[in-house]
Design an enzyme around this catalytic site. Sequence first.
Site, PDB file in Angstrom:
ATOM      1  N   HIS A 337    -133.840  39.416  33.917  1.00 37.84           N
ATOM      2  CA  HIS A 337    -133.235  38.499  32.936  1.00 37.84           C
ATOM      3  C   HIS A 337    -133.697  37.061  33.124  1.00 37.84           C
ATOM      4  O   HIS A 337    -132.905  36.112  32.930  1.00 37.84           O
ATOM      5  CB  HIS A 337    -131.695  38.604  32.999  1.00 37.84           C
ATOM      6  CG  HIS A 337    -131.237  40.027  33.075  1.00 37.84           C
ATOM      7  ND1 HIS A 337    -130.819  40.602  34.241  1.00 37.84           N
ATOM      8  CD2 HIS A 337    -131.202  40.987  32.139  1.00 37.84           C
ATOM      9  CE1 HIS A 337    -130.535  41.882  34.033  1.00 37.84           C
ATOM     10  NE2 HIS A 337    -130.760  42.137  32.761  1.00 37.84           N
ATOM     11  N   CYS A 338    -134.948  36.891  33.535  1.00 39.57           N
ATOM     12  CA  CYS A 338    -135.543  35.546  33.729  1.00 39.57           C
ATOM     13  C   CYS A 338    -134.765  34.719  34.747  1.00 39.57           C
ATOM     14  O   CYS A 338    -134.845  33.485  34.718  1.00 39.57           O
ATOM     15  CB  CYS A 338    -135.626  34.763  32.419  1.00 39.57           C
ATOM     16  SG  CYS A 338    -136.709  35.478  31.210  1.00 39.57           S
ATOM     17  N   ALA A 339    -134.002  35.359  35.609  1.00 44.39           N
ATOM     18  CA  ALA A 339    -133.238  34.596  36.600  1.00 44.39           C
ATOM     19  C   ALA A 339    -133.312  35.317  37.947  1.00 44.39           C
ATOM     20  O   ALA A 339    -132.312  35.871  38.424  1.00 44.39           O
ATOM     21  CB  ALA A 339    -131.795  34.419  36.140  1.00 44.39           C
TER      22      ALA A 339
END
Length: 381
Positions: A337-339
């Site tokens: 999730h791009c994190a």
Amino acid sequence: MIYLDNAATSWPKPPSVLAAMREFAEDWAANPGRACHRMGIEAGQRVARARASLAELLGAPDASRIAFTLNGTDALNMALKGFLNEGDHVVTSTFEHNSLSRPLTGLERAGRLRVTRVAPREDLTLSPEDVRRACARDTKLVAVTAVSNVFGALNDVAALARAAHDAGAAILVDAAQAVGACELDVAAAELDMAAFPCHKGLFGPMGTGALYVRPGLDLRPLREGGTGSRSEEETHPEEMPHRLEAGTPNAHGLAGLAAGLDFLRETGIRRVREREQSLARDLVERLSEVRGVSVLNGRSREAQTGIVLLRVGGLASQEVAALLDARYGIAVRAGLHCAPGAHKFLGTFPEGVVRVSFGFFNEDGDAKAAARAVAEIAEGV
Ligand SMILES: Cc1ncc(COP(=O)(O)O)c(C=O)c1O
């Protein structure tokens, strides 16, 4: 399709958003603010209306302090690169979205900034005391998320702003998952800057985002060029919002955003949040008895948005998401999730997990359908 990926972008948009974009495209789509013919004037008014409506929603003291951007990432880059100087110290968290952490890490690795990263508490929120302790004498900025797109937990941005200001630093809030999902008043919370996409909780189309900059704070523009104003001058205008907006804006998108903001105002943020929270709780409760399924977030029930993180047996998150799509017509997001930092904290790096994110338009049966599908996958049906 049962769409449960609203944290990436909300879908569907209210019909009024599509109607506003269509009407704009068919009747008014001249270049806004550039011409004195009626189409140009009307187009300019549509953009101004979106700006005024957004300012009202955010409690911004002056609509001109809101610059429209391409998306959340663009707004964060404008804030960081327009505000920070060589050698500054920045405090951030360990669980930021890449759109905030990557520009900071890039500047840090180039030797241009020092960055201190604060880990979340057990309840997956950020402690203002920890942030205050991480600040040094030369801290210029605290740059943190209001709501993590992985944890879904609400941070107390007003307390974080006080911590930053106590240390003599400014605060930039990544409000991507917060706008539209909780009451965010930039003036009451004393935020210096807030960056966010408008295509999630504000119901605007993709290609819309915004940056709020408090009065008295001037950023260097990331882009310079035509603004339709002060054309006789050789350099880019200094006044907001033109200072941060160059070139033709996404007026089709902003016409849609204005309708999205109307929809949000008429519906009420509280109602939207309660709906998303109740669907998330329903899913969590239904899955609590299912063997092999673990829910990794939601540790503070009150301070939670519509995000549910799931690990399903020993299956890779991509495999679960692919099965949900192919067999059940359910759209979720797998992976990191791009994190990545958030997943390192949860112990789910690098494989990631399944993220279910509810939106206002999900129906009561969607949580039930998702729970049944996840249970069947976990049981190997
Ligand atoms: C917390 C957070 N910050 C920033 C962004 C970036 O927004 P955009 O994709 O519009 O650039 C996202 C998008 O998912 C997000 O969830």
